[in-house]
Design a protein around this motif. Structure first.
Motif, PDB file in Angstrom:
ATOM      1  N   ALA B  82      41.776  45.049  33.252  1.00 33.00           N
ATOM      2  CA  ALA B  82      42.574  44.262  34.467  1.00 33.00           C
ATOM      3  C   ALA B  82      43.704  43.610  33.787  1.00 33.00           C
ATOM      4  O   ALA B  82      44.837  43.738  34.324  1.00 33.00           O
ATOM      5  CB  ALA B  82      41.645  43.255  34.892  1.00 33.00           C
ATOM      6  N   GLY B 139      38.663  50.523  33.301  1.00 33.94           N
ATOM      7  CA  GLY B 139      37.903  49.289  34.069  1.00 33.94           C
ATOM      8  C   GLY B 139      36.974  49.509  34.945  1.00 33.94           C
ATOM      9  O   GLY B 139      35.726  48.777  34.991  1.00 33.94           O
ATOM     10  N   SER B 144      34.739  46.212  34.966  1.00 28.87           N
ATOM     11  CA  SER B 144      35.931  45.001  35.373  1.00 28.87           C
ATOM     12  C   SER B 144      36.553  45.477  36.692  1.00 28.87           C
ATOM     13  O   SER B 144      37.029  44.712  37.274  1.00 28.87           O
ATOM     14  CB  SER B 144      36.497  44.833  34.176  1.00 28.87           C
ATOM     15  OG  SER B 144      37.373  45.971  33.844  1.00 28.87           O
ATOM     16  N   LEU B 145      36.692  46.749  36.959  1.00 29.26           N
ATOM     17  CA  LEU B 145      37.323  47.162  38.031  1.00 29.26           C
ATOM     18  C   LEU B 145      36.571  48.246  38.754  1.00 29.26           C
ATOM     19  O   LEU B 145      36.791  49.499  38.785  1.00 29.26           O
ATOM     20  CB  LEU B 145      38.790  47.831  37.516  1.00 29.26           C
ATOM     21  CG  LEU B 145      39.740  46.769  36.832  1.00 29.26           C
ATOM     22  CD1 LEU B 145      41.033  47.743  36.561  1.00 29.26           C
ATOM     23  CD2 LEU B 145      40.192  45.863  37.683  1.00 29.26           C
ATOM     24  N   LEU B 190      44.579  42.564  42.023  1.00 31.02           N
ATOM     25  CA  LEU B 190      42.984  42.290  41.175  1.00 31.02           C
ATOM     26  C   LEU B 190      41.963  41.805  41.801  1.00 31.02           C
ATOM     27  O   LEU B 190      40.769  42.006  41.474  1.00 31.02           O
ATOM     28  CB  LEU B 190      43.812  41.550  39.817  1.00 31.02           C
ATOM     29  CG  LEU B 190      44.441  42.454  38.773  1.00 31.02           C
ATOM     30  CD1 LEU B 190      44.891  41.696  37.442  1.00 31.02           C
ATOM     31  CD2 LEU B 190      43.767  43.657  38.242  1.00 31.02           C
ATOM     32  N   GLN B 191      42.425  40.738  42.610  1.00 26.42           N
ATOM     33  CA  GLN B 191      41.338  39.889  43.358  1.00 26.42           C
ATOM     34  C   GLN B 191      40.654  40.908  44.154  1.00 26.42           C
ATOM     35  O   GLN B 191      39.234  40.891  44.313  1.00 26.42           O
ATOM     36  CB  GLN B 191      42.023  38.823  44.155  1.00 26.42           C
ATOM     37  CG  GLN B 191      41.055  37.467  44.296  1.00 26.42           C
ATOM     38  CD  GLN B 191      42.056  36.317  44.482  1.00 26.42           C
ATOM     39  OE1 GLN B 191      42.627  36.306  45.499  1.00 26.42           O
ATOM     40  NE2 GLN B 191      41.943  35.630  43.537  1.00 26.42           N
ATOM     41  N   HIS B 194      38.396  43.227  41.988  1.00 24.79           N
ATOM     42  CA  HIS B 194      37.202  42.827  41.433  1.00 24.79           C
ATOM     43  C   HIS B 194      36.211  42.519  42.489  1.00 24.79           C
ATOM     44  O   HIS B 194      34.914  42.547  42.102  1.00 24.79           O
ATOM     45  CB  HIS B 194      37.484  41.264  41.045  1.00 24.79           C
ATOM     46  CG  HIS B 194      38.156  41.246  39.360  1.00 24.79           C
ATOM     47  ND1 HIS B 194      39.380  40.875  39.289  1.00 24.79           N
ATOM     48  CD2 HIS B 194      37.716  41.816  38.370  1.00 24.79           C
ATOM     49  CE1 HIS B 194      39.658  40.881  37.895  1.00 24.79           C
ATOM     50  NE2 HIS B 194      38.507  41.566  37.295  1.00 24.79           N
TER      51      HIS B 194
END
Lengths: 199, 199
Positions: B82, B139, B144-145, B190-191, B194
């Motif tokens: 990220a 990710g 994480s992604l 990124l929000q 996620h």
DNA sequence: CAGGTTACAAATTTTGACATCTGTTACCAG
DNA sequence: CTGGTAACAGATGTCAAAATTTGTAACCTG
């Protein structure tokens, strides 16, 4: 020998648009505009201080028409803010695609004018950002788009969708996948906007 | 009378770059390039089939330098995906800003060349998308992604950050707030990435 | 024969005389 | 005195002739 029609500013703008369409921005002269109206070019200078000012005025009128069409969508409180945001962004793109399709010459002309008179262009961006801010603010009010700064959030969304409204990307709007790409970006942005903000 | 230096393709590319810097893309001739190298222009045509090919080669070399610098960041597995995505996007912007600052003439020249030889430009975009896909895939691998199509997700991120890497926005990169704007877009994206995907 | 040369035709760019356009002024009509 | 005209100087654009550039060919040379 006075002109038959009173020759108001609006008639000059319409004639200028016609000349722009036919001759393109580089070869559109105020003499041409005057000839179309059946007056001497000096008469045009009674209404507009310079060719630059005339071109700015005609560009502004063009952009204002887009703005007004979009304002209807931005203000449609019957549609939930999140979906309205998506619809509005699609409408921005669709409007420009339609103008390119209907009259590519005129669109190219306006694109050049808008780039030249950057003040007019930035004013238009301000207008659009205002509409976007209103949508986001509606979402903040009903809790669907949580944010404590609707204007900043609107700016982020606008920046993240530059590919779909900035004139520098006009060539890419012909691409068949462009609408899907916008939709994907919208989805990701709305996902980010829905997400609970970390404290 | 053979040239003192063997005159390899690389020397020609370097000379072309220098001529481009000094004369700009419109007035850079292969005669100029040959004169700089102390050879006849026909010698240049032994190495490149046409002026077009020479210009493409020089443009490709320029873009490849950027690509290689960015590849280092994209492959740095010490940095969490990220954050690496954010850093990489900042590096794309910073690299272009640096080139504009250091040599605006040359940058303008390359911008025009890249627009002209669109094949070279789209190849470069493909390269960058590959790097971005690698980051997203990392990710996805560590959770994480979350995504089931790293390539599609990378494309969405790339589209949403067009303002910060597409040459059509170069003028805006001078704006002092531009880095902050990129950071805000990164944060929102990124929000969204996620966020748990709805089934 | 890889890599250079000169010489040349066709395409492109530059040049410079000429035409048009921009912006201003002085003047006229209702 | 608003809204038009004609006439003008200087800036800008046009077009054909001249110069340059592109690309090719025929020809050297280690």
């Amino acid at each position: 020998m006075p002109a038959r029609t009173p020759l108001d500013a609006n008639a000059i703008l319409a004639a200028t648009e016609e000349i722009l369409r036919r001759h393109g921005p580089d070869k559109a002269t105020v003499v041409d505009v005057a000839r179309t109206l059946g007056v001497s070019h000096a008469a045009v200078y009674k209404h507009f201080p310079s060719k630059q000012a005339l071109r700015e005025a005609v560009t502004r009128r063009w952009l204002d028409r887009s703005r007004d069409a979009l304002a209807v969508i931005a203000a449609d409180s019957a549609v939930p803010p999140a979906q309205r945001l998506r619809t509005w962004l699609h409408a921005v793109l669709a409007g420009k695609q339609a103008k390119i399709r209907e009259d590519p010459e005129l669109f190219a002309a306006y694109a050049i004018l808008a780039a030249a008179h950057s003040g007019v262009a930035t004013d238009h961006v301000t207008d659009l950002l205002g509409q976007l801010t209103a949508i986001v603010a509606d979402g903040a009010a009903d809790g669907s788009l949580p944010t404590d700064d609707a204007q900043a959030t609107a700016r982020v969304v606008f920046n993240a969708t530059a590919k779909f409204h900035h004139l520098g990307h006009a060539a890419e709007w012909q691409n068949p996948g462009i609408v899907t790409e916008l939709d994907e970006v919208c989805t990701l942005l709305l996902q980010g906007l829905h997400a609970p903000t970390s404290p």
